[in-house]
Design a protein around this motif. Structure first.
Motif, PDB file in Angstrom:
ATOM      1  N   GLY A  68       7.242   0.575   0.572  1.00 31.69           N
ATOM      2  CA  GLY A  68       8.698   0.604   0.653  1.00 31.69           C
ATOM      3  C   GLY A  68       9.258  -0.635   1.331  1.00 31.69           C
ATOM      4  O   GLY A  68      10.236  -1.230   0.864  1.00 31.69           O
ATOM      5  N   ALA A  69       8.644  -1.054   2.431  1.00 30.06           N
ATOM      6  CA  ALA A  69       9.079  -2.266   3.126  1.00 30.06           C
ATOM      7  C   ALA A  69       8.817  -3.495   2.267  1.00 30.06           C
ATOM      8  O   ALA A  69       9.627  -4.427   2.230  1.00 30.06           O
ATOM      9  N   PHE A  70       7.691  -3.496   1.553  1.00 32.03           N
ATOM     10  CA  PHE A  70       7.357  -4.595   0.646  1.00 32.03           C
ATOM     11  C   PHE A  70       8.458  -4.758  -0.393  1.00 32.03           C
ATOM     12  O   PHE A  70       8.991  -5.842  -0.599  1.00 32.03           O
ATOM     13  N   GLU A  71       8.808  -3.650  -1.046  1.00 33.47           N
ATOM     14  CA  GLU A  71       9.828  -3.701  -2.096  1.00 33.47           C
ATOM     15  C   GLU A  71      11.181  -4.135  -1.560  1.00 33.47           C
ATOM     16  O   GLU A  71      11.928  -4.841  -2.249  1.00 33.47           O
ATOM     17  N   ALA A  72      11.529  -3.758  -0.342  1.00 34.78           N
ATOM     18  CA  ALA A  72      12.816  -4.124   0.235  1.00 34.78           C
ATOM     19  C   ALA A  72      12.953  -5.632   0.401  1.00 34.78           C
ATOM     20  O   ALA A  72      14.042  -6.180   0.245  1.00 34.78           O
TER      21      ALA A  72
ATOM     22  N   VAL B 254      10.581  -8.148  -1.113  1.00 37.76           N
ATOM     23  CA  VAL B 254      10.047  -8.956  -2.216  1.00 37.76           C
ATOM     24  C   VAL B 254      10.604  -8.562  -3.576  1.00 37.76           C
ATOM     25  O   VAL B 254      10.737  -9.390  -4.456  1.00 37.76           O
ATOM     26  N   GLY B 255      10.946  -7.304  -3.756  1.00 43.41           N
ATOM     27  CA  GLY B 255      11.443  -6.823  -5.037  1.00 43.41           C
ATOM     28  C   GLY B 255      10.580  -5.691  -5.550  1.00 43.41           C
ATOM     29  O   GLY B 255       9.565  -5.352  -4.952  1.00 43.41           O
ATOM     30  N   PRO B 256      10.998  -5.103  -6.659  1.00 44.78           N
ATOM     31  CA  PRO B 256      10.298  -3.937  -7.193  1.00 44.78           C
ATOM     32  C   PRO B 256       8.822  -4.214  -7.485  1.00 44.78           C
ATOM     33  O   PRO B 256       8.471  -5.268  -7.983  1.00 44.78           O
ATOM     34  N   ILE B 257       7.987  -3.251  -7.138  1.00 44.79           N
ATOM     35  CA  ILE B 257       6.564  -3.333  -7.462  1.00 44.79           C
ATOM     36  C   ILE B 257       6.412  -3.124  -8.957  1.00 44.79           C
ATOM     37  O   ILE B 257       7.112  -2.305  -9.550  1.00 44.79           O
ATOM     38  N   ALA B 258       5.501  -3.862  -9.561  1.00 45.13           N
ATOM     39  CA  ALA B 258       5.290  -3.783 -10.999  1.00 45.13           C
ATOM     40  C   ALA B 258       4.844  -2.390 -11.404  1.00 45.13           C
ATOM     41  O   ALA B 258       3.753  -1.954 -11.089  1.00 45.13           O
ATOM     42  N   ARG B 259       5.717  -1.718 -12.023  1.00 43.94           N
ATOM     43  CA  ARG B 259       5.433  -0.427 -12.642  1.00 43.94           C
ATOM     44  C   ARG B 259       5.981  -0.570 -14.050  1.00 43.94           C
ATOM     45  O   ARG B 259       6.935   0.071 -14.417  1.00 43.94           O
ATOM     46  N   GLY B 260       5.400  -1.498 -14.765  1.00 44.44           N
ATOM     47  CA  GLY B 260       5.989  -1.993 -16.002  1.00 44.44           C
ATOM     48  C   GLY B 260       6.558  -3.359 -15.654  1.00 44.44           C
ATOM     49  O   GLY B 260       5.835  -4.281 -15.392  1.00 44.44           O
ATOM     50  N   ALA B 261       7.884  -3.453 -15.569  1.00 48.60           N
ATOM     51  CA  ALA B 261       8.523  -4.713 -15.190  1.00 48.60           C
ATOM     52  C   ALA B 261       8.565  -4.815 -13.670  1.00 48.60           C
ATOM     53  O   ALA B 261       8.524  -3.809 -12.972  1.00 48.60           O
ATOM     54  N   GLY B 262       8.623  -6.014 -13.150  1.00 48.32           N
ATOM     55  CA  GLY B 262       8.743  -6.219 -11.712  1.00 48.32           C
ATOM     56  C   GLY B 262       7.676  -7.150 -11.181  1.00 48.32           C
ATOM     57  O   GLY B 262       6.851  -7.668 -11.924  1.00 48.32           O
TER      58      GLY B 262
ATOM     59  N   VAL C  59       0.835  -1.200   0.000  1.00 50.09           N
ATOM     60  CA  VAL C  59       0.000   0.000   0.000  1.00 50.09           C
ATOM     61  C   VAL C  59       0.869   1.248   0.000  1.00 50.09           C
ATOM     62  O   VAL C  59       1.951   1.273   0.571  1.00 50.09           O
ATOM     63  N   ARG C  60       0.380   2.285  -0.687  1.00 48.67           N
ATOM     64  CA  ARG C  60       1.144   3.540  -0.808  1.00 48.67           C
ATOM     65  C   ARG C  60       1.171   4.342   0.483  1.00 48.67           C
ATOM     66  O   ARG C  60       2.166   4.976   0.818  1.00 48.67           O
ATOM     67  N   ASP C  61       0.060   4.362   1.211  1.00 50.55           N
ATOM     68  CA  ASP C  61      -0.034   5.179   2.420  1.00 50.55           C
ATOM     69  C   ASP C  61      -0.738   4.358   3.494  1.00 50.55           C
ATOM     70  O   ASP C  61      -1.960   4.213   3.485  1.00 50.55           O
ATOM     71  N   LEU C  62       0.047   3.831   4.417  1.00 50.22           N
ATOM     72  CA  LEU C  62      -0.497   2.942   5.440  1.00 50.22           C
ATOM     73  C   LEU C  62      -1.496   3.650   6.354  1.00 50.22           C
ATOM     74  O   LEU C  62      -2.461   3.038   6.805  1.00 50.22           O
ATOM     75  N   ASP C  63      -1.311   4.938   6.611  1.00 53.86           N
ATOM     76  CA  ASP C  63      -2.259   5.676   7.446  1.00 53.86           C
ATOM     77  C   ASP C  63      -3.628   5.761   6.776  1.00 53.86           C
ATOM     78  O   ASP C  63      -4.662   5.579   7.428  1.00 53.86           O
ATOM     79  N   VAL C  64      -3.653   6.028   5.481  1.00 57.11           N
ATOM     80  CA  VAL C  64      -4.909   6.073   4.731  1.00 57.11           C
ATOM     81  C   VAL C  64      -5.551   4.683   4.722  1.00 57.11           C
ATOM     82  O   VAL C  64      -6.765   4.540   4.909  1.00 57.11           O
ATOM     83  N   THR C  65      -4.720   3.661   4.517  1.00 57.45           N
ATOM     84  CA  THR C  65      -5.214   2.273   4.501  1.00 57.45           C
ATOM     85  C   THR C  65      -5.805   1.898   5.849  1.00 57.45           C
ATOM     86  O   THR C  65      -6.888   1.308   5.923  1.00 57.45           O
TER      87      THR C  65
ATOM     88  N   PRO D 153       4.315  -8.343  -9.246  1.00 57.19           N
ATOM     89  CA  PRO D 153       3.010  -7.785  -8.914  1.00 57.19           C
ATOM     90  C   PRO D 153       3.022  -7.373  -7.445  1.00 57.19           C
ATOM     91  O   PRO D 153       3.652  -8.030  -6.624  1.00 57.19           O
ATOM     92  N   PRO D 154       2.323  -6.310  -7.061  1.00 57.61           N
ATOM     93  CA  PRO D 154       2.395  -5.826  -5.684  1.00 57.61           C
ATOM     94  C   PRO D 154       1.530  -6.633  -4.714  1.00 57.61           C
ATOM     95  O   PRO D 154       0.709  -6.089  -3.971  1.00 57.61           O
ATOM     96  N   ILE D 155       1.693  -7.956  -4.740  1.00 61.81           N
ATOM     97  CA  ILE D 155       0.956  -8.845  -3.846  1.00 61.81           C
ATOM     98  C   ILE D 155       1.796 -10.100  -3.646  1.00 61.81           C
ATOM     99  O   ILE D 155       2.533 -10.513  -4.544  1.00 61.81           O
TER     100      ILE D 155
END
Length: 142
Positions: free
Chosen positions: A55-59, A61-69, A12-18, A71-73
């Motif tokens: 940010g913690a996810f990417e650290a 699991v790897g880059p979030i899919a923004r094209g290549a990478g 998630v982009r903003d944990l407080d909003v989530t 999937p963010p799950i």
């Protein structure tokens, strides 16, 4: 490997909003709430929705899919022992799964590794020694 899913993890982009959406908005209750890091919500007898700071996810699991990478799950299958983690990772890799990350001891106290299914979805095979980990194991959660 038992046919079950233990955790569904969403970056998630903003944990407080989530947090505001799920806890305040929907009225769900957190099992684990670490500000700035992760929010875990029990969504079934043996299922947890884990909402993880991107940010913690990417650290881990790897880059979030923004094209290549990736999937963010991630999908997680929790087991009781490190030996089970190793055996399942070996089995998946034997079936041609992409070995994303070997199993290792994690700073949060667990032991886990990752593989990617044929569509690139990351599966974490994990031992989580804490109460949240016990919650998702058949025969141990309430």
């Amino acid at each position: 490997m038992d046919q079950r899913i233990s955790f569904i993890t969403l970056a998630v982009r903003d944990l407080d909003v989530t947090r505001a959406f799920y806890l305040d908005g929907l009225g769900w209750r957190a099992e684990v709430d670490v500000p700035g890091e992760v929010l875990m919500i029990r969504t079934g007898r043996h299922l947890v929705l884990s909402l993880w700071d991107a940010g913690a996810f990417e650290a881990e699991v790897g880059p979030i899919a923004r094209g290549a990478g990736a999937p963010p799950i991630t999908l997680a299958h929790n087991v009781a022992t490190p030996e089970e983690v190793d055996a399942i990772l070996a089995r998946a890799r034997g079936l041609g799964a992409d070995p994303i990350q070997d199993a290792m001891q994690r700073e949060w106290g667990g032991y886990s590794g990752y593989f990617a299914d044929p569509d690139g979805y990351r599966w974490e095979i994990a031992v989580n020694p804490g109460p949240i980990g016990q919650l998702v194991l058949p025969g141990t959660g309430s």
